[in-house]
Design a protein around this motif. Structure first.
Motif: not given
Ligand code: SPV
Ligand code: GTP
Ligand code: MN
Length: 590
Positions: A80, A208-210, A216-217, A237, A259, A286, A308, A375, A437, A455
């Protein structure tokens, strides 16, 4: 789904507002194709095959890791990016100093320029998703539009994606609009923008992910926390775990750790041999959405449908369930590779890396084989301890809330807040060492209130006020605790074995909530007495036990000063009741 597509390619049950928005985005971004995701297995396999063909996924050894794939991100795009993440509210103060802020009009201008024509030559995926069980009154839907097949495949595993979500959107009449493009994966042209006032997310330049899996976030925490404040609930969270004792009773805990500080591992904990008859049920790993329930308790749902999770450190000893869970039908991102095309990461004692996460021949001089933030993405249904209650529309009732951080000193193994308002201070005063993270330095202690620093979608001052108001909404409040699995000795070794042994601490927490376990009052809250916590069978000496449970008054006086200064930086928005809690803490410490 056998639904007839119309000219926009939309399935028949897509609402007018979704169709309209998709057409508008297509006109701006100019994709070659538009694909409406239905969430089917056939579609998932089609996405994987497409990525195999274009080289963005490598098939892992099909005998040893059936259905498993490796994705290598752009090396500049592995975590992130908090400095490029913005909350765009009309009033700067509403976003608060805990967020980077940009005026909505300016943010839109910037993003319009980036998104103009950005999907030329690409396929645009329309991903309707539901966060939470599709039939839960607490669930919320969104639509993510993306030009990344990797994002579409991950969203299939992480959310309830497809036709059912689209049908629910038509019924709800409201959804979060998430627009995403990988752009050129250029860190100089990368932004993750949130518009909570209009339920919109725009993310450009990262896969990438978040940053990219917008359910998600971005949705389930930043946008949802804003909605939760307005509607009287909490978006946090937090993992959600069911702890079953030998009598067969299950108590649910929701735990907020920053994280890479142990949520997935605690949610999937395997009871140690010394605790026969205990069992752990995973509801979520999460994110938790917590609602005042009709019976006066606080009820939690996990808005997600998959994990994830951090790969390094996962092995048969630390977390056998996770280790088995990711041996089939899993997408790995940024791990190393053995000569036999098996995934490899630091913390495995078998196998040897032949290639690192960037695909280079492995050379220890280049650093670890797997990126520290590598991940796995996997459906929660593959978790051997997946709770049947994870799909319950009403969620699960919460017995205790647990905060925790990664602190090599100071914070004891566990302590209990005196009451709800003190518990809010315990959460607000949290600090933890930074991890891989997020991009940036690792191992620096920073304030991370409620593990929500990256977040919370609005001003922390207002957020704490919202927390402090919960007693007016929830009659039977959960107990509030703080844990720290990460105390170290002078040589840097962990004082506490962690992982499965953490159940000893959870057992104390649950018993404490029922008035059954002994505690010793200290200025920061109640710690277990030496004999209330079961240390039997652990390789720990008495001096270490004493250190794990000790409260160093001088060090805590300094901590209380720092917490006070930090909270005061929120100025007029800091609730007086929280300031009062700091005053009381300081006076207990003198
Ligand atoms: C975090 O960073 O808290 C995660 C991974 O759970 S991400 O989806 O990249 O936020
Ligand atoms: P995010 O997905 O980033 O939100 O992380 P998380 O909070 O789910 O953390 P996770 O469970 O993935 O753990 C992160 C790292 O901490 C991994 O390398 C784990 O092996 C390690 N870890 C987890 N639990 C413990 C513990 O009890 N003790 C120690 N020493 N390490 C742990
Ligand atoms: Mn997380």
């Amino acid at each position: 789904m056998a639904t007839a597509p119309d000219r926009s390619g939309a399935p028949a049950h897509a609402s007018e507002s979704v169709r309209h928005w998709v057409l508008e985005v297509a006109a701006r971004t100019r994709p070659d194709h538009v694909h409406w995701c239905d969430g089917s297995e056939a579609e998932y396999r089609h996405l994987l095959r497409g990525m195999q063909a274009d080289g963005s996924l490598l098939q892992l050894n099909p005998d040893r890791f059936p259905g498993c794939w490796l994705h290598r991100s752009n090396p500049s795009d592995v975590a992130r990016v908090e400095h490029l993440t913005f909350v765009c509210t009309e009033q700067r103060e509403d976003a608060g100093q805990n967020n980077h802020w940009m005026a909505p009009a300016e943010a839109r201008r910037k993003m319009d320029a980036l998104f103009a024509g950005c999907m030329r030559g690409r396929t645009m995926y329309v991903i309707p998703y539901c966060m939470g069980p599709v039939d839960s009154p607490y669930s919320r839907c969104g639509v993510e539009i993306t030009d990344s097949a990797y994002v579409a495949a991950n969203m299939k595993l992480m959310t309830r994606m497809g036709a059912a979500a689209l049908a629910r959107i038509a019924k709800d009449g409201k959804f979060v609009k998430g627009l995403h493009s990988i752009g050129q994966l250029d860190p100089e042209r990368r932004f993750i923008m949130h518009f909570p006032e209009s339920l919109e997310i725009q993310s450009f330049g990262s896969g990438y992910g978040g940053n990219a899996l917008l359910g998600k976030k971005c949705h389930a925490l930043r946008i949802a926390s804003w909605q939760a404040r307005d509607e009287g609930w909490l978006a946090e969270h937090m993992l959600i775990v069911g702890v079953q004792n030998p009598e067969g009773e299950i108590h649910y805990l929701a735990c907020a750790f920053p994280s890479a500080c142990g949520k997935t591992n605690l949610a999937m904990l395997i009871p140690p041999a010394s605790m026969p008859g205990w069992k752990i049920w995973t509801v979520g790993d999460d994110i938790a959405w917590l609602h005042p329930g009709p019976d006066g308790r606080l009820w939690a749902i996990n808005p997600e449908a998959g994990y994830f999770g951090v790969v390094p450190g996962t092995n048969e000893k630390t977390n056998r369930h996770a280790y088995e869970m990711i041996r089939h039908d899993t997408i790995f991102t940024n791990v190393g590779l053995t000569r036999d095309h098996e995934p490899w990461w630091e913390g495995l004692d078998a196998g040897k890396p032949a290639y690192d996460w960037q695909g280079r021949p492995y050379d220890p001089a280049n650093g670890p084989a797997a990126h520290p933030n590598s991940r796995f993405t996997v459906s929660a249904k593959q978790n051997p301890s997946y709770s049947p209650q994870a799909d319950a529309a009403a969620g699960v009732p919460i017995t205790a809330l647990v905060f925790g951080g990664r602190r090599r000193s100071l914070a004891p193994l566990v302590y209990q807040a005196r009451d709800w308002a003190h518990g809010v201070l315990v959460g607000a005063g949290m600090a933890s060492e930074t991890t891989a993270a997020a991009s940036g330095d690792v191992g620096i202690v920073r304030r991370d209130p409620m593990a929500m620093k990256p977040f919370a979608g609005y001003n922390f001052g207002d957020y704490w006020a919202h927390w402090l108001a919960m007693p007016g909404r929830v009659k039977k409040l959960p107990g509030i605790f703080h844990v720290n699995w990460f105390r170290r000795d002078a040589q840097g070794r962990f004082l506490w074995p962690g992982y499965g042994e953490n159940l000893r601490v959870l057992a104390w927490i649950v018993e404490r909530c029922h008035g059954k376990a002994a505690g010793l009052d200290t200025p920061i809250g109640a710690v277990p007495t030496r004999d209330a916590l079961d240390f039997a069978g652990l390789d720990i000496d008495e001096a270490t036990i004493a250190e794990l449970l000790a409260v160093d008054r001088a060090a805590w006086r300094q901590e209380a000063d720092e917490i006070g200064q930090y909270l005061e930086s929120y100025g007029a928005r800091l609730p007086a009741a929280l300031r009062e809690q700091v005053t009381r803490l300081k006076s207990r410490l003198t």
